[in-house]
Design an enzyme around this catalytic site. Structure first.
Site, short mmCIF file in Angstrom:
data_model
loop_
_atom_site.label_atom_id
_atom_site.label_comp_id
_atom_site.label_asym_id
_atom_site.label_seq_id
_atom_site.Cartn_x
_atom_site.Cartn_y
_atom_site.Cartn_z
N ARG A 15 3.99 -4.15 7.59
CA ARG A 15 2.85 -4.44 8.45
C ARG A 15 2.13 -5.72 7.98
NH1 ARG A 15 -0.13 1.27 7.97
NH2 ARG A 15 0.81 1.08 5.90
N LYS A 74 -2.69 -2.76 3.16
CA LYS A 74 -2.73 -1.84 2.02
C LYS A 74 -3.58 -2.40 0.88
CE LYS A 74 -1.16 1.54 1.73
NZ LYS A 74 -1.78 2.84 2.11
N TYR A 93 -7.15 -0.97 3.85
CA TYR A 93 -7.14 0.41 3.34
C TYR A 93 -7.25 0.36 1.82
CZ TYR A 93 -5.55 2.20 7.88
OH TYR A 93 -5.47 2.54 9.20
N HIS A 95 -8.37 3.74 -0.26
CA HIS A 95 -8.10 5.09 -0.78
C HIS A 95 -8.44 5.17 -2.27
CE1 HIS A 95 -6.22 6.32 2.98
NE2 HIS A 95 -5.49 5.22 2.95
N GLU A 117 -10.43 3.25 5.91
CA GLU A 117 -10.40 4.71 6.07
C GLU A 117 -11.77 5.38 5.99
OE1 GLU A 117 -9.97 4.09 1.63
OE2 GLU A 117 -9.19 3.12 3.44
N ASP A 269 -1.86 9.65 -0.32
CA ASP A 269 -2.67 8.48 -0.64
C ASP A 269 -4.10 8.85 -1.04
OD1 ASP A 269 -3.57 9.19 1.86
OD2 ASP A 269 -2.91 7.36 2.86
#
Length: 361
Positions: A15, A74, A93, A95, A117, A269
């Site tokens: 991505r 990510k 993201y 996490h 998120e 994750d």
């Protein structure tokens, strides 16, 4: 504003943070986009596609990172820690509840770290997590069905069965977006499906979607244990926004499952909801514990980047535009975006992540 789009370096993460269509919107609004060469190739976008909409292609990750805002998919990996800059906006993201080292690095670097998120609307929905949760939920059963094949190390069960042979049993732990989409695909394959959730209202809502095609059960150890022991595929779909996922499957329970059964933990994750689960990668997606196949890839949507990048950009672009137009002041103008803020001015500021790492306050 100068916006950097580095190439993702997580294993087989294809991505990209901004598509050419998104770059065009930003350029038309007077901003500049600096895209690392071949960053979009895995999603089907060439350097020429980006240049055609006004982006500047840069040769190195450092050139992409050396901008006022960096838009990724990510979380930064260790090779990228030194590229982060004080005062820079990082939108991706993160996490953090399952990533202490990254949390410390973000604090040390002094970046303004906004996590997709944890951006949250007034109705408590998570608009930037939802599209990837839909994809991950659907892929969880697709991958689960694959690894149930004997050649992949599974027990050789066809989820849909055939007349005269029972279908496979799928247990879904969590009835949120991931669990709903996992159930949707499992039903479509003809599997026998059970969904467990602690929210009775959510279970009632799922009944309006699935009717009698799914068993909807209140989540408790007494209910989960016999279902997991009989399952061919277990999908971990637990989400507590910003927090580490609770452990619902103990090592002892995993040991009681059928040899060759499969666990796909989409919650990996956020630490995972299975005691024996650890993060894996697209290159090495599975491992065995007690003869049960464990799948713990934390970036599952990276397997379908053409779909996933466009779906993600559809949701993230309005927030990227706000940040580009007014800078950090956008956090004060948009309560939903404010809830995405995890690290600011060398401090951990998100309440849920603070609960995980109180010693970092």
């Amino acid at each position: 504003m100068d916006i950097g789009v580095p190439k993702e370096i997580k294993d087989q993460e294809f991505r990209v943070g901004l598509s050419p269509a998104s770059v065009r919107v930003l350029v038309d609004a007077g901003h500049s986009a600096f895209v690392e060469t071949v960053a979009g190739v895995g999603s089907g976008f060439t350097d020429d596609d980006y240049e055609a909409v006004g982006a500047t292609i840069v040769a190195t990750a450092q050139e992409a990172w050396n901008r006022e805002m960096v838009v990724k998919v990510k979380e930064p990996l260790p090779a990228e820690y030194s590229l982060m800059q004080k005062g820079q906006v990082l939108f991706t993201y993160l996490h953090l509840a399952a990533a202490r080292e990254l949390t410390e690095q973000l604090m040390r670097a002094g970046v303004t770290a906004i996590a997709y998120e944890t951006v949250e609307l007034p109705n408590r929905s998570l608009p930037l997590l939802t599209p990837m949760s839909i994809i991950a939920g659907r892929l969880s059963v697709q991958f689960g069905a694959r690894y149930l094949e004997r050649q992949q190390g599974g027990r050789g069960v066809l989820l849909g069965g055939i007349p005269g042979v029972r279908p496979g049993r799928v247990v879904v732990l969590g009835g949120g977006v991931v669990g709903t989409e996992a159930a949707r695909i499992a039903i479509g394959m003809g599997a026998q499906v059970e969904i467990f959730d602690i929210n009775v209202e959510r279970l009632s809502y799922l009944e309006t979607i699935f009717g009698s095609r799914v068993s909807l059960l209140y989540s408790s150890p007494a209910a989960i244990e016999p279902a997991v022991r009989a399952a061919d595929l277990v999908v971990g779909a637990v989400l507590v926004p910003g927090r580490k996922a609770p452990t619902l499957l103990s090592a002892d329970l995993v040991n009681q499952m059928h040899p060759g059964a499969v666990i796909v933990d989409v919650a990996v994750d956020q630490g995972g909801c299975v005691e024996t689960m650890r993060p894996t990668s697209h290159s090495q997606p599975t491992y065995r514990v007690s003869e049960v196949l464990h799948y713990g890839v934390p970036n599952m949507p990276g397997a379908v980047p053409w779909t996933a990048t466009q779906a993600l950009n559809n949701s993230t672009l309005p927030y990227v535009v706000k940040l580009a137009n007014v800078g950090i002041e956008a956090l004060n103008q948009d309560d939903s975006l404010q809830k995405g803020l995890n690290v600011w001015k060398n401090e951990l500021v998100h309440p849920a992540v603070q609960e995980v790492f109180p010693e970092l306050l």
